[in-house]
Design a protein around this motif. Structure first.
Motif, PDB file in Angstrom:
ATOM      1  N   ALA A 344      -2.754  -2.281 -15.303  1.00  0.00           N
ATOM      2  CA  ALA A 344      -3.614  -1.477 -14.221  1.00  0.00           C
ATOM      3  C   ALA A 344      -3.587  -2.234 -12.957  1.00  0.00           C
ATOM      4  O   ALA A 344      -3.551  -1.496 -11.864  1.00  0.00           O
ATOM      5  N   ALA A 345      -3.474  -3.532 -12.854  1.00  0.00           N
ATOM      6  CA  ALA A 345      -3.824  -4.436 -11.493  1.00  0.00           C
ATOM      7  C   ALA A 345      -2.400  -3.993 -10.821  1.00  0.00           C
ATOM      8  O   ALA A 345      -2.532  -3.778  -9.695  1.00  0.00           O
ATOM      9  N   VAL A 346      -1.521  -4.277 -11.469  1.00  0.00           N
ATOM     10  CA  VAL A 346      -0.068  -4.087 -10.684  1.00  0.00           C
ATOM     11  C   VAL A 346       0.158  -2.608 -10.528  1.00  0.00           C
ATOM     12  O   VAL A 346       0.737  -2.356  -9.233  1.00  0.00           O
ATOM     13  N   GLY A 347      -0.140  -1.831 -11.338  1.00  0.00           N
ATOM     14  CA  GLY A 347       0.056  -0.015 -11.038  1.00  0.00           C
ATOM     15  C   GLY A 347      -0.908  -0.010  -9.629  1.00  0.00           C
ATOM     16  O   GLY A 347      -0.272   0.760  -8.631  1.00  0.00           O
ATOM     17  N   MET A 348      -2.035  -0.355  -9.534  1.00  0.00           N
ATOM     18  CA  MET A 348      -2.746   0.113  -8.498  1.00  0.00           C
ATOM     19  C   MET A 348      -2.240  -0.599  -7.419  1.00  0.00           C
ATOM     20  O   MET A 348      -2.358  -0.220  -5.991  1.00  0.00           O
ATOM     21  N   ALA A 349      -1.749  -2.004  -7.340  1.00  0.00           N
ATOM     22  CA  ALA A 349      -1.354  -2.624  -6.422  1.00  0.00           C
ATOM     23  C   ALA A 349      -0.206  -1.986  -5.792  1.00  0.00           C
ATOM     24  O   ALA A 349       0.036  -1.890  -4.428  1.00  0.00           O
ATOM     25  N   VAL A 350       0.902  -1.210  -6.350  1.00  0.00           N
ATOM     26  CA  VAL A 350       1.972  -0.478  -5.891  1.00  0.00           C
ATOM     27  C   VAL A 350       1.398   0.865  -5.254  1.00  0.00           C
ATOM     28  O   VAL A 350       1.906   0.897  -3.907  1.00  0.00           O
ATOM     29  N   VAL A 351       0.141   1.278  -5.563  1.00  0.00           N
ATOM     30  CA  VAL A 351      -0.291   2.585  -4.948  1.00  0.00           C
ATOM     31  C   VAL A 351      -0.877   2.059  -3.721  1.00  0.00           C
ATOM     32  O   VAL A 351      -0.756   2.660  -2.449  1.00  0.00           O
ATOM     33  N   ASN A 352      -1.486   1.020  -3.522  1.00  0.00           N
ATOM     34  CA  ASN A 352      -2.300   0.497  -2.388  1.00  0.00           C
ATOM     35  C   ASN A 352      -1.122  -0.119  -1.292  1.00  0.00           C
ATOM     36  O   ASN A 352      -1.256   0.036  -0.346  1.00  0.00           O
ATOM     37  N   LEU A 353       0.043  -0.607  -1.835  1.00  0.00           N
ATOM     38  CA  LEU A 353       0.900  -0.942  -1.042  1.00  0.00           C
ATOM     39  C   LEU A 353       1.899   0.207  -0.136  1.00  0.00           C
ATOM     40  O   LEU A 353       1.999   0.146   0.885  1.00  0.00           O
ATOM     41  N   ALA A 354       1.757   1.484  -0.986  1.00  0.00           N
ATOM     42  CA  ALA A 354       2.393   2.580  -0.291  1.00  0.00           C
ATOM     43  C   ALA A 354       1.622   2.961   0.717  1.00  0.00           C
ATOM     44  O   ALA A 354       2.073   3.353   1.943  1.00  0.00           O
ATOM     45  N   ALA A 355       0.129   2.862   0.568  1.00  0.00           N
ATOM     46  CA  ALA A 355      -0.837   3.443   1.631  1.00  0.00           C
ATOM     47  C   ALA A 355      -0.768   2.146   2.894  1.00  0.00           C
ATOM     48  O   ALA A 355      -0.594   2.699   4.086  1.00  0.00           O
ATOM     49  N   GLY A 356      -1.232   1.144   2.374  1.00  0.00           N
ATOM     50  CA  GLY A 356      -0.796   0.141   3.527  1.00  0.00           C
ATOM     51  C   GLY A 356       0.453  -0.098   4.434  1.00  0.00           C
ATOM     52  O   GLY A 356       0.494  -0.085   5.722  1.00  0.00           O
ATOM     53  N   GLY A 357       1.633   0.240   3.623  1.00  0.00           N
ATOM     54  CA  GLY A 357       2.967   0.107   4.223  1.00  0.00           C
ATOM     55  C   GLY A 357       3.111   1.386   5.021  1.00  0.00           C
ATOM     56  O   GLY A 357       3.561   1.242   6.285  1.00  0.00           O
ATOM     57  N   ALA A 358       2.737   2.578   4.711  1.00  0.00           N
ATOM     58  CA  ALA A 358       2.775   3.760   5.562  1.00  0.00           C
ATOM     59  C   ALA A 358       2.089   3.677   6.850  1.00  0.00           C
ATOM     60  O   ALA A 358       2.624   3.850   7.966  1.00  0.00           O
ATOM     61  N   LEU A 359       0.868   3.010   6.967  1.00  0.00           N
ATOM     62  CA  LEU A 359       0.016   2.746   7.956  1.00  0.00           C
ATOM     63  C   LEU A 359       0.638   1.753   8.739  1.00  0.00           C
ATOM     64  O   LEU A 359       0.570   1.821   9.985  1.00  0.00           O
ATOM     65  N   SER A 360       1.036   0.607   8.347  1.00  0.00           N
ATOM     66  CA  SER A 360       1.342  -0.286   9.280  1.00  0.00           C
ATOM     67  C   SER A 360       2.506  -0.101  10.111  1.00  0.00           C
ATOM     68  O   SER A 360       2.545  -0.500  11.307  1.00  0.00           O
ATOM     69  N   PHE A 361       3.579   0.998   9.711  1.00  0.00           N
ATOM     70  CA  PHE A 361       4.467   1.239  10.467  1.00  0.00           C
ATOM     71  C   PHE A 361       4.120   2.118  11.828  1.00  0.00           C
ATOM     72  O   PHE A 361       4.900   2.230  12.628  1.00  0.00           O
TER      73      PHE A 361
END
Lengths: 555, 71, 226
Positions: A344-361
């Motif tokens: 659960a932790a790793v799965g949600m980590a990936v989801v949050n990475l997508a959100a943060g990554g998209a915004l960071s660009f």
């Protein structure tokens, strides 16, 4: 859970090694708790729900930044690096140069104490602590810099010990080659050493000034930016290395692309660190325009290492899952053991990475810096990464490592499996509202955004949502800390089974033949599309603004 | 181990080139950046050297065992 | 005889080359940047007669030495003294900038290149140069914890040459314009010059976007554009 050599190795580590690792993880959880409480207080102040004296609000913000960004992330990394380096050099059975690692631990704890003293006294400087803001040299200011320098010394010692754990078995003939995690540990340790040196470059002149042994540093900001950039990459690198380890632990599989490819991808973290560093400085007056443009261009490559690791892991998982009967485009994702807290932790980590990554660009485009760079967009996006990706991954790893080191079963795994979702829900509110506030010009690091009624009402409303999201995140993280502390402290019978009865999915054994892996590339398409959307919004806002800014220069 | 060594050397070279850029090109002149990337190049070269030394020790050990088994 | 069969070819989504290509996929954002004219390689031909670039960033000053903090304070005080109104706000003198702005407006009204040439109207580049020379000067100092002058009165459509400096610690002199903001970072003792033209009347909040101490969130000013 799949029985796996990692749990075996953890159990077989000498007691002294286990004590050291648990010391690092324990210190990390303490600093995380302090940082979370300070962050919750800051969110409440900003939402207008509590109204302390101005100094106190900024002091909370300072303690939040210092304890999370410097101490939690680095106590956790130190423990994980030592754990992985001691267990992933083939035939390794113990940590090397343990005394040096203990010295490192002592230096980091001393740094933590000094930094708390500095944060609790004098002018609140926030975690970047520019000396010019302190106005006058003092021991209180100096303790912040001394704290950081002590942390740097500690991390250097830990990194050297980790390298020794990987390399010395080779000298003794106990291992033939470096595993991908062994190589990654060396790369990670190297970057830690460099960051320690960058910390000395940034903070030593300031410390000398604070104790009246030197002049006020002329270019503290540049020294800070170099360090800050390294400190962005380190937690991300640590996160993906941890994913590698946890995927092997959960599913018993390794990369289908082979160890050589994995090592090349890990080394891209180091290759891309220096060239992608300039985006932190886009708003600096006096930075030449060609430097801004080149900096923007190079910063496009900033996410390549993380995306590559994501693709390797997802493709490896998907092909093995399909070979074990998963069908449909995303059916294999449903079959993953989501009731396992680590999953659960790793799965949600990936989801949050997508959100943060998209915004960071959006932030790496220099033309958009004047719209967003010092606004609430920045904390809005980076909490997806620091909390949602890095912290959740580290806490997920601790759900595995603490039982592995203590032999005690995880306390309340059902609760722990639900906490990543609570944290992500809080992040969704915090991040969405924060990013919107940033687009609308709301500044960061401000406690009262009303500006005597001259600010848009939307800023205050959005900060209310930010505060709510922040509280949900804080609750999730505090519960995590409590559950892990109970696991560690509660006297329980030693669990007979290594897997502690947690659900898993053993995918080992099957070699996928002509299996496809669509999830990774489709995810990248969605990610790029989302990046484009956020970028278009920013460009269109600039075009629609009733302001034309022509020509710029600084002297 | 050869790949491990090569990758770390490549990293060291990239960092050294960038350090040189920051130190010498007027437009990029930022001594702090140059110092950190330069020191970083040294760190990764040192790590590459450690790996190379371990590989050499391993090769010597194999040669020694090979000779011993022929005796 | 035992035949050695080659392993089945892997699907293209599991080939290393495809993974690497997908990994670099985010770099394709460059295309979007280029479409907005925010990249070295432009997809649109640069139009010399186009309106001034809202993205800013056309050239800049050379790195000459600027005034120190005390000199800048004096210049700011002189500017305020020369242009202050009874209510305490400051309205800088316009000079030739308004005439140039009106000329440019007429120029854009004529879409026919032949007509423009016949009337010998200046190009946008020439106008930019003239604007730089004739734009009224505005001095803005950022200090703990306020802006000097606190309230500026400007005219819409007129370019102003802003001279800005943080006189004690780093500040942001950021403007809330339209739906978003325009952030200007000011390092202590470093003169920052920028030509700004407000295209619509309104009241624009000026606020600090770099944490500068206890009353950071009380630091505000206003630009009233008529």
């Amino acid at each position: 859970m799949t029985p796996h050599p990692l749990l075996d190795h953890l159990k077989q580590l000498p007691a002294a090694d286990k004590r050291l690792l648990l010391a690092f993880f324990g210190a990390g959880l303490v600093t995380l708790a302090l940082g979370v409480l300070a962050g919750a207080g800051t969110a409440l102040v900003r939402a207008g729900l509590i109204d302390p004296a101005p100094y106190f609000g900024y002091r909370l913000m300072t303690m939040h930044g210092i304890n999370i960004f410097f101490y939690w992330l680095y106590f956790a990394q130190a423990g994980l690096l030592l754990a992985f380096s001691a267990t992933h050099a083939a035939h390794a059975r113990h940590m090397e140069w343990r005394r040096l690692a203990w010295l490192g631990y002592a230096a980091m704890v001393a740094g933590f104490v000094l930094s708390q003293v500095g944060a609790a006294s004098g002018v609140p400087l926030l975690y970047d602590a520019p000396p010019e803001l302190a106005r006058f040299a003092s021991a209180a200011v100096g303790s912040i810099y001394l704290g950081y320098l002590s942390l740097a010394l500690g991390l250097f010692c830990v990194a050297v010990s980790a390298v020794a754990s990987v390399v010395l078995p080779r000298f003794a003939g106990r291992t033939v080659s470096l595993s991908p995690i062994g190589f990654a540990s060396i790369a990670w340790a190297g970057l830690l050493m460099v960051s320690a040196l960058a910390a000395v470059n940034a903070f030593l002149p300031a410390a000398l000034w604070a104790f009246e042994k030197g002049p006020l540093p002329e270019d503290y900001a540049t020294g800070w930016h170099v360090l800050f950039h390294n400190m962005h990459y380190l937690p991300l690198m640590a996160t993906v290395v941890t994913w590698y380890v946890l995927v092997k632990a959960l599913f018993g599989i390794e990369s289908i692309f082979g160890p050589r490819f994995s090592k090349i991808v890990f080394s891209t973290y180091l290759i891309f660190v220096p060239p992608t560093s300039l985006y932190h400085m886009f708003l600096e007056p006096g930075l030449a325009e060609p430097v801004r443009v080149v900096g923007s261009l190079l910063s496009l490559f900033i996410s390549v290492p993380t995306v590559l690791v994501f693709l390797i892991i997802v493709a490896s998982l998907e092909t093995h899952a399909r070979a074990h009967g998963a069908s449909g485009l995303f059916g294999w994702i449903r079959m993953l053991p989501w009731r396992n807290p680590v999953m659960a932790a790793v799965g949600m980590a990936v989801v949050n990475l997508a959100a943060g990554g998209a915004l960071s660009f959006v932030l790496i485009q220099e033309k958009l810096a004047p719209l967003l760079s010092d606004t609430f967009f920045v904390p809005g996006y980076f909490h997806f990464l620091t909390v949602g990706t890095v912290t959740l991954t580290f806490l997920g790893a601790l759900c595995y490592l603490i039982p592995g080191l203590t032999g005690r079963p995880l306390w309340n795994p059902r609760l722990l499996a639900g906490l990543p979702y609570l944290a992500t829900a809080g992040l969704a509110l915090f991040g969405t509202a924060g990013v919107i506030a940033g687009y609308l010009g709301a500044p960061r690091r401000v406690l009262d955004l009303s500006y005597a009624g001259d600010a848009p009402a939307s800023w205050q409303v959005l900060m209310g949502v930010v505060g709510t999201g922040g509280m949900l995140m804080a609750i999730a993280l505090i519960l995590y800390i409590l559950a892990l502390a109970v696991t560690f402290l509660k006297r329980a019978p030693q669990a007979a089974a290594l897997d502690f009865g947690l659900p898993g999915w053993n995918l080992a054994g099957a070699v996928p033949a002509r299996e496809l892996a669509w999830t990774g590339p489709l995810s990248i398409l969605i990610l790029v599309g989302t990046m484009a959307l956020f970028t278009v919004v920013a460009f269109e806002m600039i075009k629609a603004a009733p302001l034309a800014a022509i020509g710029s220069g600084a002297h | 181990m050869k790949q491990d060594f090569s990758l770390l050397v490549i990293v060291a070279v990239v960092w050294a080139v960038l350090a040189l850029l920051y130190a010498t090109v007027p437009m990029f002149h930022m001594p702090g950046y140059a110092a950190v990337w330069g020191l970083g190049a040294v760190v990764f070269l040192a790590l590459a050297a450690a790996i190379a030394a371990a590989s050499r020790r391993e090769r010597k050990r194999h040669e020694h065992h090979g000779e011993a088994s022929h005796e | 005889m035992k035949e050695h069969s080659s392993p089945p070819p892997s699907h293209f989504t599991t080939r290393r080359g495809f993974i690497v290509a997908a990994g670099f996929g985010v770099v394709s954002l460059y295309g979007l940047w280029a479409a907005y004219g925010a990249a070295p390689l432009r997809l649109k031909a640069h139009d010399e007669d186009a309106a001034p670039d809202h993205m800013g960033g056309h050239g800049g000053h050379g790195r000459a030495r600027g005034p120190d903090v005390d000199a800048f304070r004096r210049q700011t005080e002189e500017f305020i003294e020369a242009n202050k109104l009874p209510d305490g706000s400051v309205r800088p003198a316009r000079g030739n900038a308004a005439l140039l702005a009106a000329t440019e407006k007429a120029h854009h009204a004529l879409h026919d290149p032949e007509q423009r040439e016949k009337l010998a109207l200046p190009t946008a580049a020439q106008n930019a140069g003239k604007r730089a020379a004739n734009a009224p000067d505005v001095y803005l100092a950022a200090y703990q914890w306020g802006f000097l002058p606190a309230v500026l009165r400007l005219d819409a459509g007129v370019p102003y040459r802003f001279h800005m400096m943080a006189v004690d610690v780093t500040h942001g002199a950021s403007l809330r314009v339209g739906r978003g903001g325009h952030i200007i970072r000011l390092r202590a003792g470093t003169l920052v010059e920028r030509e700004l033209r407000f295209t619509r009347p309104g009241e624009y909040l000026v606020y600090c976007t770099i944490y500068c101490g206890m009353l950071h969130d009380r630091m505000q000013g206003k630009i009233i554009v008529a």
